[in-house]
Design an enzyme around this catalytic site. Structure first.
Site, PDB file in Angstrom:
ATOM      1  N   ARG A  64       0.821  -1.215   0.000  1.00 40.88           N
ATOM      2  CA  ARG A  64       0.000   0.000   0.000  1.00 40.88           C
ATOM      3  C   ARG A  64       0.857   1.268   0.000  1.00 40.88           C
ATOM      4  O   ARG A  64       0.372   2.353  -0.289  1.00 40.88           O
ATOM      5  CB  ARG A  64      -0.984  -0.012   1.177  1.00 40.88           C
ATOM      6  CG  ARG A  64      -2.010   1.086   1.103  1.00 40.88           C
ATOM      7  CD  ARG A  64      -3.267   0.922   1.969  1.00 40.88           C
ATOM      8  NE  ARG A  64      -3.202  -0.096   2.976  1.00 40.88           N
ATOM      9  CZ  ARG A  64      -2.661   0.062   4.198  1.00 40.88           C
ATOM     10  NH1 ARG A  64      -2.173   1.221   4.555  1.00 40.88           N
ATOM     11  NH2 ARG A  64      -2.639  -0.945   5.049  1.00 40.88           N
ATOM     12  N   TYR A 117     -14.861  18.113 -14.175  1.00 41.15           N
ATOM     13  CA  TYR A 117     -15.394  16.754 -14.297  1.00 41.15           C
ATOM     14  C   TYR A 117     -16.532  16.558 -13.292  1.00 41.15           C
ATOM     15  O   TYR A 117     -16.428  16.944 -12.129  1.00 41.15           O
ATOM     16  CB  TYR A 117     -14.265  15.750 -14.058  1.00 41.15           C
ATOM     17  CG  TYR A 117     -14.628  14.322 -14.310  1.00 41.15           C
ATOM     18  CD1 TYR A 117     -14.934  13.877 -15.590  1.00 41.15           C
ATOM     19  CD2 TYR A 117     -14.675  13.406 -13.266  1.00 41.15           C
ATOM     20  CE1 TYR A 117     -15.265  12.556 -15.818  1.00 41.15           C
ATOM     21  CE2 TYR A 117     -15.010  12.084 -13.489  1.00 41.15           C
ATOM     22  CZ  TYR A 117     -15.305  11.659 -14.767  1.00 41.15           C
ATOM     23  OH  TYR A 117     -15.638  10.356 -14.983  1.00 41.15           O
ATOM     24  N   ASP A 190      -6.797  19.831 -13.722  1.00 46.16           N
ATOM     25  CA  ASP A 190      -7.050  18.536 -14.345  1.00 46.16           C
ATOM     26  C   ASP A 190      -6.720  18.708 -15.827  1.00 46.16           C
ATOM     27  O   ASP A 190      -7.416  19.415 -16.555  1.00 46.16           O
ATOM     28  CB  ASP A 190      -8.523  18.140 -14.128  1.00 46.16           C
ATOM     29  CG  ASP A 190      -8.843  16.751 -14.663  1.00 46.16           C
ATOM     30  OD1 ASP A 190      -8.166  16.311 -15.620  1.00 46.16           O
ATOM     31  OD2 ASP A 190      -9.785  16.125 -14.150  1.00 46.16           O
ATOM     32  N   LYS A 215      -7.397   7.633 -19.585  1.00 54.97           N
ATOM     33  CA  LYS A 215      -7.664   8.236 -20.895  1.00 54.97           C
ATOM     34  C   LYS A 215      -6.398   8.185 -21.752  1.00 54.97           C
ATOM     35  O   LYS A 215      -5.952   7.112 -22.082  1.00 54.97           O
ATOM     36  CB  LYS A 215      -8.204   9.658 -20.690  1.00 54.97           C
ATOM     37  CG  LYS A 215      -9.275   9.761 -19.574  1.00 54.97           C
ATOM     38  CD  LYS A 215     -10.561   9.030 -19.909  1.00 54.97           C
ATOM     39  CE  LYS A 215     -11.501   8.865 -18.711  1.00 54.97           C
ATOM     40  NZ  LYS A 215     -11.884  10.062 -18.009  1.00 54.97           N
TER      41      LYS A 215
HETATM   42  C1  LIG Z   1     -12.330  10.376 -16.723  1.00 56.65           C
HETATM   43  C2  LIG Z   1     -11.968  11.652 -16.090  1.00 56.65           C
HETATM   44  C3  LIG Z   1     -11.732  11.736 -14.704  1.00 56.65           C
HETATM   45  C4  LIG Z   1     -11.905  10.553 -13.790  1.00 56.65           C
HETATM   46  O1  LIG Z   1     -10.980   9.553 -14.076  1.00 56.65           O
HETATM   47  P1  LIG Z   1     -11.244   7.989 -13.780  1.00 56.65           P
HETATM   48  O2  LIG Z   1      -9.958   7.364 -14.209  1.00 56.65           O
HETATM   49  O3  LIG Z   1     -12.428   7.575 -14.606  1.00 56.65           O
HETATM   50  O4  LIG Z   1     -11.508   7.863 -12.332  1.00 56.65           O
HETATM   51  C5  LIG Z   1     -11.354  12.959 -14.187  1.00 56.65           C
HETATM   52  N1  LIG Z   1     -11.224  14.047 -14.973  1.00 56.65           N
HETATM   53  C6  LIG Z   1     -11.437  13.997 -16.303  1.00 56.65           C
HETATM   54  C7  LIG Z   1     -11.279  15.237 -17.117  1.00 56.65           C
HETATM   55  C8  LIG Z   1     -11.817  12.813 -16.907  1.00 56.65           C
HETATM   56  O5  LIG Z   1     -12.049  12.774 -18.223  1.00 56.65           O
END
Ligand SMILES: *Cc1c(COP(=O)(O)O)cnc(C)c1O
Length: 399
Positions: A64, A117, A190, A215
Site C-alpha cells: 500500500r 469533471y 485537471d 484516458k
Molecule cells: C475520466 C476523467 C476523470 C476521472 O478519471 P477515472 O480514471 O475515470 O476515475 C477525471 N477528470 C477527467 C477530465 C476525466 O475525463
C-alpha cells in the site's frame, strides 16, 4: 546514455516517453520494467528493519506504500510533465479525492470552475460539504468571479480543468496560477484532455497537475489509473494520505501505463491531426449546427489555447441540427467509433452526453447546465482519419 547515467541534459518528449523514469540496469537484464507482483517486502533481519524504520534506508515496505513498477510509472509521468515528482492512483477519481483530502481541513473552502469533471464537482460540493469543507463553483473563464469567490483565510484550493469536457473551454493557466499565488492557494489543474504532450501547466506556475491515466496516458482503453504531479514535498504529503486511504496504482496497471506512455507523443500527435481534420469537416457540414474544438479559430478559447498548448487534443464535440432522436440516429449510423463512455484510447468512441452522463435529467434540466440533446462527443482514436471522415459523412447523409 551509458551505464553510469551519462550527462544530464533535458530530453525531448519522445525520448522521455520511452526512457523516462526507467532505471538501468533492470532486474534480470530485461529491457522492460518488470511487474513486481508482490504484496509485501522482506527484511533480512531486525537490524535491517530498524535501520529502515529510523529513516536511514530507502526501500519498499508494504504494497500500500509503494511498488517498484508503480514508481517507474510515476517517474515517467513526471519526466513528461516536467514535474519534480508524481504519484499514481487506482483511478483518476482516486487521485482527485486523495489529493483534496490530503490538503483540506474542516472549515476550509474550495473554489472550482463549473466545467470541472462531474464526479469532481460531486465530491467537492456533495461529499466534502458533509465534512465542513465548502465549495464555490464559478463560471469557467470568468477570472473576476474566480477572485471574488476567494474567502480570505478560508479558501485553500483552486481547482480547474483545461480543456474542459464536453465544450473544450480553455482556462488561462498563467492567470489561474497568478491568482493562486496572490492568495496563497494551492492550484490544481485537471489536464486529462490535454496530456503533457499538448500542455504542461507546471511551466505556467500551476502547483499540481492531475490526469485520469485511464484516458490518453494509458491510451488503450484497457486500464484504469490516475496520477498527480508537482513539487516533491507536496507529492510526498499526498503519498502519506494515500497510504491511509489505499487507492494505489496496482503493479499490473502500472505496467500497462508504462507501456502506454511509451507511445503517448506519437498517439497524441496523430489524434491532434485527425481531430483537427474532423472538426474542420464538421464545421463546414450543413447538418452540423456548431463544433466545439479549441483548434478551430471560431472557438472562444482558441487564442489562449494557441498560447499555452502545442496541440489541441483528440476530442471533438458538436451539435447537430435536430433534437434528441435525430442526433441518436446519426450516432447509431456511425460504424467505426463505438458507443461508450471514456476517451483518449486507440479506439474512437462516440457518445451523446444527454443519454450517457446526464440521462437522469430532463431536457430542461440538462439545458440549465448547458448540455443540449443534440450534442455529440467524439473521442478520435488511431484509425485512419480518411476512414473516420468518410464514416461520419455517410452517417450524416444516411439519417
Ligand atoms: C475520466 C476523467 C476523470 C476521472 O478519471 P477515472 O480514471 O475515470 O476515475 C477525471 N477528470 C477527467 C477530465 C476525466 O475525463
Amino acid at each position: 546514455m551509458n551505464a553510469a547515467g551519462g550527462p544530464k541534459r533535458p530530453r525531448r518528449p519522445l525520448t522521455d516517453a520511452v526512457h523516462g523514469g526507467e532505471k538501468r540496469p533492470r532486474p534480470g537484464h530485461s529491457i522492460t520494467t518488470p511487474i513486481f507482483q508482490t504484496a509485501t517486502y522482506v527484511f533480512r533481519d531486525t537490524a535491517e528493519l530498524v535501520d529502515y524504520m529510523s529513516g536511514n534506508a530507502e526501500r519498499e515496505e508494504y504494497g500500500r506504500y509503494g511498488n517498484p513498477t508503480q514508481r517507474v510509472a510515476e517517474q515517467k509521468c513526471a519526466a513528461l510533465e516536467g514535474a519534480e515528482a508524481g504519484l499514481g492512483f487506482a483511478s483518476g477519481m482516486a487521485a482527485v479525492t486523495t489529493t483534496l483530502l490530503a490538503i483540506l481541513s474542516q472549515g476550509q473552502h474550495v473554489v472550482m470552475t463549473d466545467d470541472c469533471y462531474r464526479r469532481t464537482r460531486q465530491f467537492c460540493a456533495g461529499m466534502l460539504a458533509r465534512f465542513g469543507v465548502e465549495t464555490t463553483i464559478v463560471p469557467t473563464g470568468d477570472y473576476d468571479a474566480l477572485e471574488a469567490a476567494i474567502v480570505p483565510r478560508k479558501t485553500r484550493v483552486l481547482i480547474s480543468e483545461s480543456p474542459t469536457n464536453p465544450y473544450m473551454k480553455v482556462v488561462d493557466l498563467g492567470r489561474v496560477a497568478e491568482i493562486g499565488r496572490q492568495h496563497r492557494l494551492t492550484t490544481i489543474i485537471d489536464s486529462t484532455f490535454a496530456t503533457p504532450v499538448n500542455q504542461r501547466p507546471i511551466e505556467h506556475g500551476i502547483d499540481l497537475v492531475l490526469h485520469s491515466a485511464t484516458k490518453y496516458m494509458g491510451g488503450h482503453n484497457d486500464v484504469l489509473g490516475g496520477v498527480i504531479l508537482g513539487r516533491r514535498e507536496m507529492i510526498e504529503g499526498i503519498r502519506q494520505t494515500q497510504g491511509v486511504l489505499g487507492g494505489i496504482l496496482d503493479a499490473h496497471a502500472a505496467w500497462l501505463l508504462i507501456r502506454g506512455l511509451k507511445t503517448l507523443p506519437l498517439r497524441v500527435e496523430h489524434q491532434n491531426r485527425s481531430a483537427q481534420r474532423i472538426a474542420e469537416m464538421l464545421a463546414a457540414h450543413p447538418r452540423v449546427e456548431r463544433v466545439h474544438y479549441c483548434g478551430l479559430p471560431s472557438h472562444p478559447g482558441h487564442e489562449i489555447a494557441r498560447r499555452q498548448m502545442t496541440g489541441f487534443g483528440g476530442v471533438v464535440s458538436f451539435e447537430l441540427r435536430g433534437g434528441l432522436e435525430e442526433t441518436s440516429r446519426v450516432v447509431d449510423a456511425v460504424r467505426i467509433p463505438q458507443i461508450a463512455p471514456s476517451l483518449g484510447g486507440v479506439e474512437s468512441l462516440i457518445e451523446q452526453p444527454s443519454l450517457m452522463s446526464f440521462f437522469e435529467l430532463t431536457t430542461e434540466e440538462r439545458l440549465a447546465i448547458g448540455i443540449k440533446d443534440n450534442l455529440v462527443r467524439l473521442s478520435v482514436g488511431l484509425e485512419d482519419p480518411d476512414d473516420l471522415v468518410e464514416d461520419l459523412q455517410q452517417a450524416l447523409r444516411a439519417t
